[in-house]
Design an enzyme around this catalytic site. Structure first.
Site, mmCIF file in Angstrom:
data_model
loop_
_atom_site.group_PDB
_atom_site.id
_atom_site.type_symbol
_atom_site.label_atom_id
_atom_site.label_comp_id
_atom_site.label_asym_id
_atom_site.label_seq_id
_atom_site.Cartn_x
_atom_site.Cartn_y
_atom_site.Cartn_z
ATOM 1 C CB ALA A 265 -2.570 -1.641 -8.076
ATOM 2 C CG PHE A 266 -3.679 3.951 -9.222
ATOM 3 C CD1 PHE A 266 -4.626 3.070 -9.674
ATOM 4 C CD2 PHE A 266 -4.097 5.152 -8.664
ATOM 5 C CE1 PHE A 266 -5.981 3.369 -9.571
ATOM 6 C CE2 PHE A 266 -5.450 5.456 -8.561
ATOM 7 C CZ PHE A 266 -6.393 4.556 -9.020
ATOM 8 C CE LYS A 267 -8.502 0.793 -6.936
ATOM 9 N NZ LYS A 267 -8.159 0.478 -8.349
ATOM 10 C CG ASP A 268 0.067 -0.234 -3.231
ATOM 11 O OD1 ASP A 268 -0.727 -0.713 -2.403
ATOM 12 O OD2 ASP A 268 0.741 -0.934 -4.018
ATOM 13 C CG LEU B 244 -5.890 2.669 -0.374
ATOM 14 C CD1 LEU B 244 -6.302 1.424 -1.147
ATOM 15 C CD2 LEU B 244 -6.883 2.932 0.757
#
Ligand SMILES: *Cc1c(COP(=O)(O)O)cnc(C)c1O
Length: 454
Positions: free
Chosen positions: A107-110, A113
């Protein structure tokens, strides 16, 4: 560069302090004192690889970490991605898709994060000290935060999720991580209960201090900063075809706020389209100027089942002329009455516009794009594609792909009528040993579990 609070009652902070603090002590969100201008450097930056561009952008915002160290942090953050350029662009008919799902949890949160985890490790190593990260998740944030900090010896992470209400795959992405600094808890309650627990822990300043609590949610400035890079990158790559517009599947407004910043940094960004699911507080705002809270609807794009977008405060701060008093007044009015009117917002649709897409249209879009182009969309990205089709732009239109379809196999397979949504890294989770605690939804039990953890 120093960082100031939208609410104006926090002395300016260094970048490293801003990263460790998360939310400003006065309850506001942190922003840079000024926005660096890259407009005269476009030719120089246009040919750069993703990681080199990231270092150039970060250097303009970070003056307390040497450039050489930033280069190493960026390298380490993105070596976990399965695409060498981190954020590849695919053509989809007349449109483009910016694929942000090539990180370890798909997911783009990687993108943010992975970097934030490296920053925590770096800053704590220099200063000494420990951080106990406490996070609540209904899906993508927990696994991406865990993947960002696993194995760090000065950080422990504790993730709360509602028992039985996170998809089985998303739960496995968290509970199969073997590193000793990772702790997952199924809470007997709802996602709201989990969020309430976190909020009361952070509000207890004695507890926050004693446990060295740290936050990874999208109010952390480093997350926004990391996300500006892919907007700069895509706009420079496609900018020869005209100024680039982006359609962004939006929940907490963190991703699209990064696009807004990239535009203000002088990159060739044209229109920004906020794409929402049935939770349409933002589309109502951008067409009427009224920001009005409603009830949360559960949709097939669960990462966007949000009514009050935490990063919206940053946008509002700029909208209100960088006036902390006006901002505080607007936030107070919203907290008291559930509504605030921002004069003039609806008058500027040429820069930001918003549209809501319902579950039926999500499913139809996944099916149609698969049949026309052989390209499989996840439900969140399908919202962007459907929304982008309602707008005409002079230059290229880029739809932001926030998750790999294999994270949402039930919805995607049903939409196309075939079992297509698979990914080897998710298949590999099945049958792995699982570690998780179970807690009642009260703070005493959460604190007890955190204190008992090694
Ligand atoms: C978190 C998330 C979003 C929403 O992003 P915001 O920055 O909160 O607007 C959209 N899609 C997916 C798949 C997500 O995980």
């Amino acid at each position: 560069m120093r960082y100031i609070s939208t609410r104006g009652d926090t002395p300016p902070l260094s970048f490293s302090d801003a990263v460790l603090t998360g939310l400003a002590p006065d309850g506001g969100l942190l922003l840079p004192e000024s926005i660096p201008d890259f407009s005269s450097r476009q030719a120089e930056l246009a040919g750069m690889r993703y990681s080199s561009l990231a270092v150039e952008i970060f250097s303009a915002y970070i003056d307390d970490i040497p450039k050489q160290d930033l280069t190493e942090l960026v390298r380490a953050a993105y070596e976990t991605f399965d695409a060498p350029d981190v954020a590849p662009i695919s053509a989809l008919g007349e449109r483009y898709v910016l694929e942000l799902f090539h990180g370890p949890t798909l997911a783009f949160k990687d993108v943010a994060l992975q970097l934030l985890g490296k920053l925590f490790g770096y800053v704590l190593e220099r200063r000494g000290g420990q951080l106990n990260i406490l996070a609540a998740t209904s899906g993508d944030t927990g696994s991406a935060a865990i993947a960002g900090v696993r194995g760090l010896n000065n950080v422990n992470i504790h993730v709360l999720f509602p028992d039985g209400r996170v998809s089985p795959l998303q739960e496995l992405q968290m509970t199969t991580v073997p590193d000793e600094n990772v702790h997952c808890y199924a809470v007997r309650g709802s996602f709201d209960d989990c969020q309430r627990l976190i909020k009361s822990a952070f509000e207890d300043l004695e507890l926050k201090d004693r446990l060295h609590l740290g936050a990874v949610n999208s109010v952390n400035w480093a997350r926004v900063l990391a996300q500006t890079v892919y907007y700069a990158y895509a706009s420079l790559r496609l900018g020869a075809l005209g100024p680039v517009s982006f359609t962004v599947p939006t929940g907490n407004f963190g991703n699209i706020f990064a696009a807004y910043l990239a535009r203000r940094m002088g990159f060739p960004v044209d229109r920004l389209i906020v794409a929402s699911n049935a939770n349409n507080i933002l589309p109502v705002y951008f067409t009427s100027g009224a920001y009005r809270r409603g009830d949360v609807h559960h949709t097939v794009a669960p990462a966007m089942d949000i009514q009050v977008a935490s990063n919206f405060e940053r946008y509002l701060y700029y909208r209100l002329g960088c006036d902390p008093r006006a901002l505080k007044q607007a936030m107070k009015q919203f907290a008291d009455s559930g509504t605030v009117d921002v004069p003039g917002e609806a008058a500027e649709p040429e820069m930001m516009a918003a549209i809501a897409v319902d579950d039926d249209e999500i499913r139809r879009t996944i099916d149609r794009i698969w049949r026309h182009y052989g390209y499989l969309l996840d439900p969140h990205t399908a919202i962007a594609v459907a929304a982008s089709e309602r707008f005409d732009c002079a230059g290229p239109m880029v739809c932001v792909a926030t998750a790999h379809p294999a994270k949402f196999p039930e919805t995607v397979d049903a939409a196309v009528g075939q079992p297509l949504a698979r990914h080897p890294s998710l298949d590999a989770l099945k049958g792995k040993p699982v570690r998780r605690g179970v807690l009642d939804a009260n703070l005493t039990d959460v604190v007890g579990a955190m204190e008992a953890a090694p």
